[in-house]
Each structure stands twice: as structure tokens, then as C-alpha cells.
Design a protein around this motif. Structure first.
Motif, PDB file in Angstrom:
ATOM      1  N   HIS A   8       0.720  -1.256   0.052  1.00 29.13           N
ATOM      2  CA  HIS A   8      -0.156   0.079  -0.022  1.00 29.13           C
ATOM      3  C   HIS A   8       0.868   1.460  -0.210  1.00 29.13           C
ATOM      4  N   HIS A   9       0.701   2.126  -0.946  1.00 25.32           N
ATOM      5  CA  HIS A   9       1.126   3.178  -0.830  1.00 25.32           C
ATOM      6  C   HIS A   9       0.376   4.245  -1.885  1.00 25.32           C
ATOM      7  N   ASP A  10       0.727   5.468  -1.902  1.00 27.30           N
ATOM      8  CA  ASP A  10      -0.041   6.460  -2.761  1.00 27.30           C
ATOM      9  C   ASP A  10      -0.090   6.173  -4.159  1.00 27.30           C
ATOM     10  N   VAL A  11       0.944   5.369  -4.739  1.00 23.89           N
ATOM     11  CA  VAL A  11       0.847   5.284  -6.199  1.00 23.89           C
ATOM     12  C   VAL A  11       0.506   3.892  -6.727  1.00 23.89           C
ATOM     13  N   GLN A  12       0.137   3.095  -5.938  1.00 24.50           N
ATOM     14  CA  GLN A  12      -0.035   1.757  -6.194  1.00 24.50           C
ATOM     15  C   GLN A  12      -0.959   1.436  -7.508  1.00 24.50           C
ATOM     16  N   THR A 112       1.939  15.570 -10.189  1.00 24.48           N
ATOM     17  CA  THR A 112       2.918  14.543  -9.528  1.00 24.48           C
ATOM     18  C   THR A 112       3.100  15.147  -8.245  1.00 24.48           C
ATOM     19  N   CYS A 113       3.477  14.123  -7.265  1.00 28.11           N
ATOM     20  CA  CYS A 113       3.745  14.576  -6.053  1.00 28.11           C
ATOM     21  C   CYS A 113       4.988  15.336  -5.546  1.00 28.11           C
ATOM     22  N   ASP A 114       4.846  16.082  -4.621  1.00 29.43           N
ATOM     23  CA  ASP A 114       6.106  16.722  -4.307  1.00 29.43           C
ATOM     24  C   ASP A 114       6.403  16.428  -2.643  1.00 29.43           C
ATOM     25  N   ASN A 115       5.791  15.209  -2.324  1.00 24.90           N
ATOM     26  CA  ASN A 115       6.634  14.741  -1.169  1.00 24.90           C
ATOM     27  C   ASN A 115       7.546  13.675  -1.376  1.00 24.90           C
ATOM     28  N   HIS A 116       8.386  13.251  -0.365  1.00 22.47           N
ATOM     29  CA  HIS A 116       9.482  12.435  -0.492  1.00 22.47           C
ATOM     30  C   HIS A 116       9.520  11.586   0.804  1.00 22.47           C
ATOM     31  N   CYS A 117       8.474  10.619   0.752  1.00 22.47           N
ATOM     32  CA  CYS A 117       8.159   9.694   1.932  1.00 22.47           C
ATOM     33  C   CYS A 117       9.173   8.781   1.964  1.00 22.47           C
ATOM     34  N   GLU A 118       9.747   8.495   2.927  1.00 23.56           N
ATOM     35  CA  GLU A 118      10.630   7.690   3.260  1.00 23.56           C
ATOM     36  C   GLU A 118      10.105   6.165   2.902  1.00 23.56           C
ATOM     37  N   PHE A 119       9.005   6.027   2.932  1.00 28.35           N
ATOM     38  CA  PHE A 119       8.560   4.581   2.846  1.00 28.35           C
ATOM     39  C   PHE A 119       7.758   4.438   1.415  1.00 28.35           C
ATOM     40  N   CYS A 120       8.016   5.432   0.695  1.00 31.11           N
ATOM     41  CA  CYS A 120       7.323   5.350  -0.796  1.00 31.11           C
ATOM     42  C   CYS A 120       8.020   4.050  -1.328  1.00 31.11           C
ATOM     43  N   PHE A 121       7.264   3.437  -2.059  1.00 30.27           N
ATOM     44  CA  PHE A 121       7.587   2.368  -2.710  1.00 30.27           C
ATOM     45  C   PHE A 121       8.239   2.338  -3.956  1.00 30.27           C
ATOM     46  N   ILE A 122       8.052   3.329  -4.657  1.00 30.51           N
ATOM     47  CA  ILE A 122       8.514   3.879  -6.056  1.00 30.51           C
ATOM     48  C   ILE A 122      10.006   4.039  -5.838  1.00 30.51           C
ATOM     49  N   TYR A 123      10.678   4.573  -4.765  1.00 35.21           N
ATOM     50  CA  TYR A 123      12.019   4.933  -4.378  1.00 35.21           C
ATOM     51  C   TYR A 123      12.591   3.433  -4.181  1.00 35.21           C
ATOM     52  N   GLN A 124      11.940   2.422  -3.957  1.00 38.32           N
ATOM     53  CA  GLN A 124      12.410   1.030  -3.726  1.00 38.32           C
ATOM     54  C   GLN A 124      12.194  -0.040  -4.792  1.00 38.32           C
ATOM     55  N   LEU A 135       6.654   7.083 -11.656  1.00 40.12           N
ATOM     56  CA  LEU A 135       6.005   8.158 -11.427  1.00 40.12           C
ATOM     57  C   LEU A 135       5.353   8.494 -10.111  1.00 40.12           C
ATOM     58  N   LYS A 136       5.360   9.181  -9.573  1.00 40.74           N
ATOM     59  CA  LYS A 136       4.727   9.505  -8.034  1.00 40.74           C
ATOM     60  C   LYS A 136       3.692  10.544  -8.543  1.00 40.74           C
ATOM     61  N   ASP A 137       2.251   9.864  -8.539  1.00 40.92           N
ATOM     62  CA  ASP A 137       1.349  10.856  -8.726  1.00 40.92           C
ATOM     63  C   ASP A 137       0.690  11.111  -7.375  1.00 40.92           C
ATOM     64  N   ASP A 138      -0.023  12.432  -7.636  1.00 38.27           N
ATOM     65  CA  ASP A 138      -0.718  12.784  -6.440  1.00 38.27           C
ATOM     66  C   ASP A 138      -1.814  13.792  -7.066  1.00 38.27           C
ATOM     67  N   THR A 150      -4.423  10.176  -2.530  1.00 38.80           N
ATOM     68  CA  THR A 150      -3.718  11.385  -2.655  1.00 38.80           C
ATOM     69  C   THR A 150      -3.557  11.911  -1.185  1.00 38.80           C
ATOM     70  N   THR A 151      -2.454  12.949  -0.982  1.00 37.88           N
ATOM     71  CA  THR A 151      -2.148  13.365   0.159  1.00 37.88           C
ATOM     72  C   THR A 151      -2.523  14.856   0.373  1.00 37.88           C
ATOM     73  N   LEU A 152      -3.126  15.256  -0.859  1.00 39.63           N
ATOM     74  CA  LEU A 152      -3.710  16.494  -0.923  1.00 39.63           C
ATOM     75  C   LEU A 152      -2.753  17.714  -0.820  1.00 39.63           C
TER      76      LEU A 152
HETATM   77  S1  SF4 Z   1       6.506  10.187  -1.964  1.00 39.56           S
HETATM   78 FE1  SF4 Z   1       4.725  10.693  -3.107  1.00 39.56          FE
HETATM   79  S2  SF4 Z   1       3.996   8.935  -4.116  1.00 39.56           S
HETATM   80 FE2  SF4 Z   1       5.707   8.279  -2.745  1.00 39.56          FE
HETATM   81  S3  SF4 Z   1       4.402   7.403  -1.113  1.00 39.56           S
HETATM   82 FE3  SF4 Z   1       4.913   9.758  -0.541  1.00 39.56          FE
HETATM   83  S4  SF4 Z   1       2.973  10.707  -1.456  1.00 39.56           S
HETATM   84 FE4  SF4 Z   1       3.033   8.761  -2.315  1.00 39.56          FE
END
Ligand code: SF4
Length: 490
Positions: A8-12, A112-124, A135-138, A150-152
Motif C-alpha cells: 500500500h502506498h499512494d501510487v499503487q 505529480t507528488c512533491d512529497n518524499h516519503c521514506e516509505f514510498c515504494f517507488i523509491y524502492q 512516476l509519483k502521482d498525487d 492522494t495526500t492533498l
Molecule cells: S512520495 Fe509521493 S508517491 Fe511516494 S508514497 Fe509519498 S506521497 Fe506517495
């Protein structure tokens, strides 16, 4: 095959088509990909390949605006065909389908999202996968259309006005924590502190919203999770429901603070959710929060009974899938719950309204058994059967298969060496891992592959197709009814 969980993450549910179209060099106009025979559009000569310029005098920004315009009784369609500008006037009944499928859901750029969540699966994700997967969409539109969260943090007043005016409901919002500091720290974005004000505004305007909390041990579990429950009760009681899901970790994770749950931590999450369900039930008359199936597996506890899921409002998010699969498999229901979903399930989604959660009608959710194998190569029906599934899916399916007491049916667990970490979900099975697993299995057996690990174009996440596998497989829908049917004796 069923999978009780999904990462589960925001871009699944990022859509590959949306992502491809986010590239600035691409044409942004939607293209007609098919025209239904006998439809109003076919009657005036609209053709596949036509580029949509305007509909009813406006340039549609996305499939939502397109659909609203196409639903009108009189439709003026301007298209470009091979350098020619053509105009069509179409008369039909209001609400009658125009008969045109277009090439994407978002015609301008995906936000696209401007967050940088450490748990983001895209980075993994490992390097070298399809560009679209990174692509990190938001984008609230993808939230409406596909159920993306979406994180809003990039939501605006204009977005709110459009959501309200066009009743884009339900939306799916990542909450993670209601404490502003913790939320902004988790999102690595100062705007994360205040962006839940938009959630309040959405609820004030009766937009249905489903929430999600991705739990990272040591970050937003324990007292923080309990505080978030209190925050939801206090500030967002109108939420429809909230899914509490564990972070996904792959072997490519580079964030030292992001790690797997211990059994004790998983149990603590389940306990907090259980306790707060009672609180929500007593105060709001609904349980509100639900822990992902994965938590019960991690905590080594039985899944809650069916009636604790209240109709499975967040089934697509991995909440209650084990229970629905079990009921389907044992024939206690005639219908599969929910629709096919999985990691990046909307990748390569077919371009028709039934693909979009927000526009979809209930009748679009079928459960036909699909077999994409060559008839001539398919093993005989009475051959021994291997049911392919991920490590977590095996924990659910294994006991169901055992209950049949059939020596000719076995579960084959596909270890996820491609992603590693805790990616034991069936939806993350890659072609590489399935191929390696099948190579060790005998020829002449039937092998059942759940469709949740394939895009609609039949590709695994690593780009392989079933044609690349060393054994013929039968692709079946990822639900208990389809599995049961596939196991019927010859
Ligand atoms: S960095 Fe963006 S796409 Fe990745 S989990 Fe966070 S909100 Fe979602």
C-alpha cells in the motif's frame, strides 16, 4: 491466488497511460482508440486514430469532462485526422453512450507528488523497470478514477471547487497521522502539516472520502497511531472508512529508518484498530477503521469474522480479501467481492469507462475465468494442478486447498526474489520469479496463474508475459469463485 494483501502506498494504482502522457514532449490530445459498431459516433464516421480537439466547444482536460460532455444529447465533436480538421454533429439521447473509447484518462498532465516519503515504494523499485512505474502521482482525478490515494499537498481551491461541482466522490486520501508535525515529517513536505484542511473541506461538502494510514514501525504506530484514531474521531468523523496498512519494503530500500514490523508491533497495530473500532462503533455507529489482512498474518492471528468488515468497504485496499476469498471458494456467495486490483493494477488499463472506479457501474465487475493459453498446448483437464501464488497468498489458499482433500491439487509458492523484503503479495509476482519457479515444476501439469499479477495487456511488472514462461499457464481471475471453477474435476 487470492492475495490477502497488497503493498500500500499512494501510487499503487498509477496508470501507465497517464504517466506516459505526463511527458512534456507528448501530444496531450486524447486519441480515439475504438468506436463501437452501431454507436452514434460510428454513425457519423468517427474513427479510431482520430485526435480529439474539442467536444461541445471545450478542450476536455480528462475523461471526467469528456464523459460529461459525451453524455449530452447533442454532441459537437472536432477531431484531427491526418492533418485534416473534421467536425461531427451527433444527435442521440441524453446519457446514451457516444461509443468512443479514448486513449487515456487524464489529457493534460498528471499532477505529480512533491512529497518524499521514506516509505514510498517507488523509491524502492529496482532500476530499469518501465519508466511509467516510477512516476509519483498525487492527482485527485486519479484518486476518483482509480482509487489512488492522494495526500492533498498539491490540492487547490480550484480543485475543491471542481470536486464539489462535479461531485467527484468518493476520493481516497492518505492520512498517515493527524498530528501536523508527524504528518509533514512522514511526507517530508512542510505542506503535509496543513493539507488535511482540504480533507475537512471535502467532508464539509459531503464528498465521500476513504482514508488510508500507512504504518511505519517506530514512526506512526503505537501512541501516534492511537492519537491518529482520536484525531479522526475528533476532526474527520464523516470519513467513510480508513484502511490501516503496513508499509511495503523491498530489498532496494535505502532508508534505514524504514523496516519490517516485528510480530509484537503487528499485534499492537491490530489491538489498536480493534479497540478503536469499538470506540467508533459506540460513538459514530460504524467501525470506521480496518487493519489490512497482512497485519493478521504478521500478527499470527485469525482474520476477523465476515461481519466485522461491514460489507468490505476497503476490499480493494487489502482489507478482508482473505475472508471474501474463503467465502467465494466455499460457495457461500455467488459473486466475487470487488474488482480485480493489484499493484499498479491500473497500469495499461483498457480505455473504457468501466476501467475507472469513479465512473464504473456495478455491472462491469465480472468474474469470468480467462485462459489465454494455446488450446493445443494446454495440458489435459484431468492433469495435476499447481496453483501459483505469492508467499502471503499461500497462507490463505493453502488451508482452502487442504480442505478439498485432493492429492492432485497443490499450492506453488512463488518467492519474490525480484523485490525481496516483505513483498510476498501475489500482485507483486514478477515474470522472472514465476518463470524460475515453474522451471522446477514438471511438464504436463496445469498451472493456474492469478490475473492480479498481470497488467491488462498481459505483462508482469518486470515486463515479461506468460509467453516467456517455461510452462503453459491458465490465467484466472483472482477470486475464490474463479479458483473453485478452475479446480472442478474434468
Ligand atoms: S512520495 Fe509521493 S508517491 Fe511516494 S508514497 Fe509519498 S506521497 Fe506517495
Amino acid at each position: 491466488m487470492s492475495d490477502t494483501v497488497s503493498v500500500h502506498h499512494d501510487v499503487q494504482r498509477a496508470s501507465e497511460r497517464e504517466i506516459e502522457r505526463a511527458a512534456p514532449s507528448r501530444s496531450l490530445a486524447p486519441v480515439v482508440v475504438s468506436v463501437s459498431a452501431g454507436s452514434p459516433a460510428a454513425g457519423v464516421g468517427v474513427r479510431a486514430g482520430d485526435e480529439i480537439v474539442q467536444i461541445n466547444g471545450d478542450v476536455p482536460r480528462d475523461i471526467i469532462e469528456w464523459q460529461m460532455a459525451a453524455d449530452e444529447a447533442d454532441v459537437e465533436l472536432d477531431v484531427r485526422r491526418g492533418g485534416l480538421d473534421l467536425a461531427f454533429s451527433i444527435e442521440k439521447r441524453a446519457g446514451e453512450p457516444l461509443g468512443v473509447d479514448v486513449s487515456s484518462a487524464v489529457f493534460d498532465r498528471v499532477r505529480t507528488c512533491d512529497n518524499h516519503c521514506e516509505f514510498c515504494f517507488i523509491y524502492q523499485l529496482p532500476k530499469g523497470m518501465r519508466r511509467s512505474l516510477y512516476l509519483k502521482d498525487d492527482d485527485y482525478r486519479l484518486s476518483f478514477l482509480y482509487g489512488n490515494f492522494t495526500t492533498l499537498t498539491r490540492f487547490t481551491e480550484a480543485d475543491l471547487e471542481r470536486v464539489i461541482t462535479e461531485r467527484l466522490s468518493p476520493l481516497h486520501v492518505s492520512i498517515h497521522a493527524t498530528d501536523p508535525d508527524i504528518r509533514s515529517e512522514m511526507l517530508k513536505n512542510p505542506r503535509g502539516a496543513m493539507s488535511l484542511r482540504w480533507l475537512r473541506a471535502l467532508l464539509d461538502h459531503d464528498i465521500a472520502v476513504r482514508g488510508q494510514i500507512v504504518v511505519c514501525p517506530g514512526v506512526n504506530d503505537g501512541a501516534v497511531l492511537a492519537d491518529t484514531m482520536a484525531g479522526i474521531l475528533d476532526r474527520f468523523p464523516e470519513l467513510e472508512s480508513v484502511a490501516v496498512v503496513p508499509l511495503g519494503i523491498s530489498k532496494f530500500n535505502g532508508e534505514a529508518a524504514m523496516r519490517l514490523h516485528t510480530v509484537a508491533e503487528a499485534r499492537a497495530v491490530v489491538d489498536i484498530v480493534d479497540d478503536w473500532q469499538d470506540v467508533f462503533q459506540a460513538t459514530l455507529g460504524k467501525r470506521m477503521v480496518y487493519a489490512a489482512d497482512e497485519y493478521y498474518l504478521m500478527a499470527r492471528r485469525p482474520f476477523p469474522p465476515v461481519d466485522r468488515y461491514d460489507g468490505f468497504p476497503m476490499h480493494e485496499d487489502g482489507i478482508g480479501m482473505a475472508r471474501t476469498f474463503e467465502a467465494e471458494f466455499h460457495g457461500r456467495t455467488d459473486d466475487a467481492t470487488g474488482v480485480r486490483r493489484g499493484f499498479f493494477a491500473a497500469v495499461d488499463a483498457p480505455p473504457n469507462p468501466a476501467s475507472y472506479t469513479g465512473l464504473r457501474s456495478a455491472s462491469s465487475c465480472g468474474s469470468d475465468v480467462t485462459a489465454r493459453t494455446s488450446i493445443s498446448l494446454r495440458p489435459r483437464r484431468s492433469a495435476p494442478i499447481g496453483v501459483l501464488t505469492g508467499e502471503l497468498g499461500a497462507k490463505v489458499i493453502g488451508p482452502l486447498i487442504d480442505s478439498l482433500d485432493r492429492a492432485d491439487v497443490r499450492v506453488i509458492t512463488v518467492d519474490n526474489e525480484f523485490f525481496g523484503g516483505n513483498t510476498g503479495v501475489t500482485g507483486l509476482m514478477t515474470g522472472e520469479d514465476v518463470a524460475r519457479t515453474l522451471a522446477a515444476q514438471p511438464e504436463g501439469h496445469r498451472y493456474l496463474l492469478p490475473d492480479v499479477c498481470l497488467s491488462d495487456e498481459g505483462r508482469f511488472l518486470d515486463g515479461l508475459t506468460v509467453g516467456d514462461l517455461p510452462r503453459v499457464v491458465e490465467i484466472i481471475e483472482t477470486d475464490g469463485i474463479a479458483l473453485r471453477a478452475a479446480l472442478e474435476p474434468a
